[in-house]
Write an enzyme that holds these catalytic residues in place. Structure first.
Site, PDB file in Angstrom:
ATOM      1  N   SER C  46      35.659  34.840  38.798  1.00 45.53           N
ATOM      2  CA  SER C  46      36.268  34.028  39.853  1.00 45.53           C
ATOM      3  C   SER C  46      36.871  35.013  40.845  1.00 45.53           C
ATOM      4  O   SER C  46      37.666  35.884  40.454  1.00 45.53           O
ATOM      5  CB  SER C  46      37.337  33.111  39.267  1.00 45.53           C
ATOM      6  OG  SER C  46      37.755  32.177  40.249  1.00 45.53           O
ATOM      7  N   GLU C  47      36.498  34.894  42.121  1.00 44.36           N
ATOM      8  CA  GLU C  47      36.817  35.979  43.053  1.00 44.36           C
ATOM      9  C   GLU C  47      38.308  36.110  43.353  1.00 44.36           C
ATOM     10  O   GLU C  47      38.743  37.112  43.895  1.00 44.36           O
ATOM     11  CB  GLU C  47      36.021  35.828  44.362  1.00 44.36           C
ATOM     12  CG  GLU C  47      36.399  34.634  45.221  1.00 44.36           C
ATOM     13  CD  GLU C  47      35.498  33.443  44.959  1.00 44.36           C
ATOM     14  OE1 GLU C  47      35.005  33.304  43.824  1.00 44.36           O
ATOM     15  OE2 GLU C  47      35.309  32.638  45.888  1.00 44.36           O
ATOM     16  N   ASN C  48      39.097  35.098  42.978  1.00 42.92           N
ATOM     17  CA  ASN C  48      40.535  35.262  43.175  1.00 42.92           C
ATOM     18  C   ASN C  48      41.168  36.184  42.136  1.00 42.92           C
ATOM     19  O   ASN C  48      42.358  36.480  42.245  1.00 42.92           O
ATOM     20  CB  ASN C  48      41.247  33.900  43.174  1.00 42.92           C
ATOM     21  CG  ASN C  48      40.998  33.117  41.910  1.00 42.92           C
ATOM     22  OD1 ASN C  48      39.871  33.080  41.425  1.00 42.92           O
ATOM     23  ND2 ASN C  48      42.033  32.511  41.365  1.00 42.92           N
ATOM     24  N   GLY C  49      40.377  36.663  41.162  1.00 40.10           N
ATOM     25  CA  GLY C  49      40.899  37.730  40.311  1.00 40.10           C
ATOM     26  C   GLY C  49      40.751  37.548  38.823  1.00 40.10           C
ATOM     27  O   GLY C  49      41.687  37.807  38.060  1.00 40.10           O
ATOM     28  N   SER C  88      38.493  42.716  42.554  1.00 45.41           N
ATOM     29  CA  SER C  88      37.586  41.588  42.420  1.00 45.41           C
ATOM     30  C   SER C  88      36.404  41.716  43.378  1.00 45.41           C
ATOM     31  O   SER C  88      35.242  41.552  42.985  1.00 45.41           O
ATOM     32  CB  SER C  88      38.343  40.285  42.700  1.00 45.41           C
ATOM     33  OG  SER C  88      37.535  39.172  42.414  1.00 45.41           O
TER      34      SER C  88
END
Lengths: 216, 222, 216, 222
Positions: C46-49, C88
């Site tokens: 998930s690109e938010n981390g 990320s």
């Protein structure tokens, strides 16, 4: 000789202020720690990946995972943090280190520094020095004034640069010099020497500060 | 789920002559000794080694140097291993070492650039020095920067403190240094680690290197 | 309509291989999770981390500190890791994500993608999509074949690009198309439609694969 | 040792009209709510806010927007807060919002560049799109990259989970996001944190942000 080093380290210690983040080079600069007043708390950074480096580890309780950039085993102070090399040099390059104290082969009146290579003779590599002098807010060169009588403080470095126009201050056993647009300004001197003797040991004209005072 | 845990000799069996290998560590602190030993046993030659330094004679990557396995060394500091200078200056052509010196912060950032898909980074470090030779200089807001390019490798040998069976790795103290950067910058990553634990045992907030980067795990590092 | 989405999600699931690192966009792509075979273990980023994202968190035991990029509360699988946004997107841009599955406004025969802006009408921002389609090893567009009958698969996108020449595969309720240097290759089709109907719903000539087969 | 712990109102008292402020968080997750609330109370105007997104109406930086305090918003995604579009398109000149959209990975990397003293970075993201307009394109090994410049701020408002009195901070879960990057990219950094602990209580291997970046610590974040 060791007396000269002690004088230099003692004087550099006075430049460091409470709360400063400081990176000390290997050798003479490391001695600065011994002269810090009790109420001055410096946060030492070690470029191999540590903020809040403490004194050298005692042989009996050293942690093989905690080393300084000079390959010596050290301790971590309370509040220390470990990080990787990109983070470490991000801190350095990003201007988050208040001062670095390093030795030199040559420094010149423009603040140019030569400290990492003697072509055909010694090629140790620059390690972290090029980043440190470019990134630290204040670059203090701590070294003996001459190399067996030969000038190290010059009009123009003759050895390859570590970086150009980066040095803020030079501290030797003879005095303290600030790099200014007009050249090197002698702001403090060691009363064991005359200003003439200091000038003679220096390969570039010194500007004598009107406020010249003893260095310790 | 693929089993990534192997012996050191199995792990390095994929490495052939002429490979470019990143090796973690700073003056041997954080260098995967068991993987170096396995490389010495395999005796692959003509290696390009990317490492912060040259270790000490017979220690860390110094072992590979003493054993005549390194053709090119890319590092930031080699002064504590006098064998580097000897081999750089030797008249015996086949023993000759090529040594490329890179400022330490630039070395770290170039490896990170390869790991993170950047085409390069602009650093003020090295401007006006011989490090700038042959490099593009860009001026941003009146300040000069060198364009430094990504540095990648075929293999990375890294050293962990605790690693789960997926490859998630935690480093202790200053052993971290170049290890997490190199883990993303090589095609094939082998971690030599002190302790191998089950998946789920590590706190996800404290992991330094994701297991997605790790191909092979070797336990028994000291 | 929901049937179309189910068909698309089910087909995309077949593209994901055991051990793959995958980033799913918001909306339809998220449904892919429901169709993975039991023996296929995907590591969701998930690109938010977060690496190792699990299913949505149940309301009763959600952790407010663990969210996905669509602002939904999710769980962490065993072996998960949290990281900052630079790490990320370093993972994404660095080619360490095997596949990303995203929706689109338009895709064209060159693999160009338009998905983030309708000038003068809708400007939500690109979020992480531009990095995802440039960085992921395989870019799968999962969307309904047309927008209320209007072509979305074109000779040339008319809306501003998210990125150029990045799409590898388009999966719709009508079929599966691979982006090739010669144009879009129809490799699989939904037997509910004829090839003629699929072509008619497509704004660029389809190359029909000699191995054309049913998509599910 | 300087005492960095203050109340939220004391902490934001240094922020004046027209300031550029980075705010951590991703859709409010990891946004320092107590610091936003203090900024709303102080009611400073004409702010430039750098944040991943616009939050939700009345939540996160959305509060500042609703309260008419933001002149320019620099973000990667604003779609979940319809007030952004309203204010961008308003005819009332004094309510008009300037909105600069940046790809999320580029936003992260530009902030990191400011933090780490890089003059810029080369990214493939945005090549061939309107994001490339006005930017220098460099070709490295036949691939095109955009030169993206550092992004810095006067202030950063970040959100920690546990912070020691020096400012060393640990983030839980996905609250990390932009917070550690912003901590290095602003002149003055205020951390709103859930728990303040004594120096020495945190494991030095698990700290995400060094206290050297933190000027002020405010406890009481939820």
């Amino acid at each position: 000789m060791s007396d000269a080093k002690a004088i230099i380290a003692q004087r550099v210690a006075k430049d460091l202020k409470d709360g400063n983040v400081v990176n000390l080079g290997i050798g003479l600069p490391t001695m600065v720690v011994n002269y810090l007043p009790e109420d001055v708390h410096i946060i030492f950074q070690s470029e191999n990946g540590m903020m809040g480096m403490g004194p050298a580890a005692e042989e009996s309780c050293k942690d093989l995972d905690i080393m300084n950039a000079g390959a010596g085993y050290v301790t971590a102070t309370p509040g220390a943090m470990f990080f990787d090399s990109a983070t470490s040099f991000g801190i350095i390059r990003g201007g988050h280190v208040d001062a670095t104290v390093l030795g030199a082969l040559q420094v010149d009146r423009h603040g140019n520094l030569a400290s990492w290579i003697i072509p055909g003779k010694m090629v140790p590599g620059m390690g972290g020095s090029m980043d440190l002098v470019v990134g630290a807010k204040k670059v203090i060169i701590a070294m003996q004034h001459t190399q067996k009588g030969a000038h190290k403080i010059l009009d123009q470095c003759t050895l390859p640069y570590t970086a150009v126009k980066v040095v803020d201050e030079i501290v030797t056993e003879m005095g303290v010099m600030a790099v200014t647009p007009d050249g090197l300004l002698l702001t403090e001197y060691n009363p064991e020497y005359t200003v003439e003797q200091i000038q003679e040991a220096t390969g570039t004209p010194l500007i004598i500060s009107p406020d010249l005072k003893p260095m310790l | 789920m693929i089993d990534k845990v192997k012996t050191a000799d199995e792990a390095v069996s994929v490495i052939q002559d002429g490979a470019t290998i990143m090796v973690g560590g700073f003056m041997v602190c954080g260098t995967p000794k068991i993987l170096i030993d396995a490389l010495v046993r395999k005796n692959v030659k003509n290696l390009t080694i990317i490492c912060n330094d040259a270790g000490l004679p017979g220690e860390g990557v110094g072992k590979l140097l003493s054993n005549g396995q390194i053709k090119t060394l890319i590092a930031s500091h080699v002064g504590l291993n006098p064998e580097v200078a000897q081999r750089m200056n030797t008249d015996v052509e086949e023993d000759k070492l090529e040594c490329v010196l890179i400022p330490q912060g630039t070395l770290a950032e170039r490896i990170r650039a390869a790991s993170t898909g950047l085409g390069g980074i602009l650093t003020p470090t090295g401007v006006g020095t011989i490090v700038a030779e042959g490099k593009q200089v860009l001026t941003i807001e009146d300040k000069e920067y060198l364009l430094e390019l990504p540095l990648k490798a075929d293999f990375a040998l890294i050293r962990g403190t605790v690693t789960d069976k997926f490859g998630n790795t935690i480093y202790n103290g200053t052993t971290q240094n170049f290890n997490p950067l190199m883990a993303g910058a090589a095609e094939h990553v082998i971690v030599g680690t002190c302790e191998v634990v089950e998946i789920g045992e590590l706190d996800p907030n404290t992991i330094h290197t994701s297991g997605i980067f790790v191909d092979t795990i070797v336990g028994g590092e000291q």
